[in-house]
Write a protein that holds these residues in place. Sequence first.
Motif, PDB file in Angstrom:
ATOM      1  N   THR A   1      -6.791   1.285   1.125  1.00 42.26           N
ATOM      2  CA  THR A   1      -6.697   0.190   2.085  1.00 42.26           C
ATOM      3  C   THR A   1      -5.732  -0.867   1.562  1.00 42.26           C
ATOM      4  O   THR A   1      -5.396  -0.890   0.368  1.00 42.26           O
ATOM      5  CB  THR A   1      -8.069  -0.468   2.326  1.00 42.26           C
TER       6      THR A   1
ATOM      7  N   THR B   1      -5.804  -5.844  -4.507  1.00 44.87           N
ATOM      8  CA  THR B   1      -6.698  -6.002  -5.664  1.00 44.87           C
ATOM      9  C   THR B   1      -6.144  -5.288  -6.894  1.00 44.87           C
ATOM     10  O   THR B   1      -6.179  -5.824  -8.010  1.00 44.87           O
ATOM     11  CB  THR B   1      -8.098  -5.454  -5.335  1.00 44.87           C
ATOM     12  N   ASN B   2      -5.632  -4.079  -6.692  1.00 46.70           N
ATOM     13  CA  ASN B   2      -5.057  -3.322  -7.810  1.00 46.70           C
ATOM     14  C   ASN B   2      -3.888  -4.068  -8.447  1.00 46.70           C
ATOM     15  O   ASN B   2      -3.762  -4.124  -9.674  1.00 46.70           O
ATOM     16  CB  ASN B   2      -4.592  -1.947  -7.328  1.00 46.70           C
TER      17      ASN B   2
ATOM     18  N   GLN C   1       0.828  -1.204   0.000  1.00 46.95           N
ATOM     19  CA  GLN C   1       0.000   0.000   0.000  1.00 46.95           C
ATOM     20  C   GLN C   1       0.862   1.254   0.000  1.00 46.95           C
ATOM     21  O   GLN C   1       0.534   2.258  -0.650  1.00 46.95           O
ATOM     22  CB  GLN C   1      -0.933  -0.001   1.209  1.00 46.95           C
TER      23      GLN C   1
ATOM     24  N   ALA D   1      -4.407   3.292  -3.676  1.00 47.93           N
ATOM     25  CA  ALA D   1      -5.258   2.469  -2.825  1.00 47.93           C
ATOM     26  C   ALA D   1      -5.372   3.085  -1.439  1.00 47.93           C
ATOM     27  O   ALA D   1      -4.381   3.554  -0.867  1.00 47.93           O
ATOM     28  CB  ALA D   1      -4.679   1.062  -2.732  1.00 47.93           C
TER      29      ALA D   1
ATOM     30  N   GLU E   1      -6.360  -4.076   1.325  1.00 50.70           N
ATOM     31  CA  GLU E   1      -7.097  -4.971   0.436  1.00 50.70           C
ATOM     32  C   GLU E   1      -7.223  -4.383  -0.967  1.00 50.70           C
ATOM     33  O   GLU E   1      -7.092  -5.086  -1.973  1.00 50.70           O
ATOM     34  CB  GLU E   1      -8.501  -5.249   1.002  1.00 50.70           C
ATOM     35  N   GLU E   2      -7.444  -3.069  -1.027  1.00 50.95           N
ATOM     36  CA  GLU E   2      -7.549  -2.395  -2.327  1.00 50.95           C
ATOM     37  C   GLU E   2      -6.216  -2.416  -3.060  1.00 50.95           C
ATOM     38  O   GLU E   2      -6.165  -2.587  -4.287  1.00 50.95           O
ATOM     39  CB  GLU E   2      -8.016  -0.951  -2.127  1.00 50.95           C
TER      40      GLU E   2
ATOM     41  N   SER F   1      -5.298   2.396  -8.879  1.00 47.50           N
ATOM     42  CA  SER F   1      -6.354   1.596  -9.485  1.00 47.50           C
ATOM     43  C   SER F   1      -6.322   1.758 -11.005  1.00 47.50           C
ATOM     44  O   SER F   1      -6.052   2.844 -11.518  1.00 47.50           O
ATOM     45  CB  SER F   1      -7.713   2.048  -8.944  1.00 47.50           C
TER      46      SER F   1
END
Length: 213
Positions: free
Chosen positions: A74, A80-81, A59, A72, A76-77, A65
């Motif tokens: 978070t 995911t990215n 992070q 991001a 988790e984001e 994104s």
Amino acid sequence: APICTADYVHRVGRTARIGAKGSSVIFLLPSESGFIQQLEKDKIPLMEMRLEMVLEKLQKTGITSTKTGQPASTMEEAATNLQIRIENSVTRDKKLHELACQSYVSFVRSYASYPKDARDVFCFKALHLGHIAKSFALRDPPSRITGIGKGQWTKKQERKDTDLKREGKIIKAQKRRLNEKGLMTSEFSSGLDGINAQAKAAKKQKKENARKR
């Protein structure tokens, strides 16, 4: 992953040579956590690197994104990215996609071939093939990936077999033509070949008799 303590120690030993220090990282699935207990039982020093530590550093890299272009917010984001970026690269590049499929097939096959005494920890039935496919950045369902991987994995061998069959047919055709040519020569022969051969043999014998005298 190595399937026993001896294999693990052997591989880790490659990180430190001639008295130098070294370290290694082993990645395990949740279903493989029993291997940690096995290593601890054999008094192998371990230090856990928690997933949160890795995601936090990810992070902080500011990965953005693909849709919004925003960093991001978070962990988790951020994960995911990164996953989406890698999947997009694999999907767009045909060669990279083929290599990913081959790697998936090789991993699944090797996992299924583990010896019986290791299957209590490395159990093929415990694998989530969909998650494994994701780890190779593949969006295809496992059944389709297996088909693709097998096709690419055996493609070279199939070409070799085809080439060998083609060469075999060519050799047979050449032999057939040579045999037909021999028959035609024999059929249209003047018949003088045998006479000439007899004459040469008689002449040779005559010379040998003259030398003896």
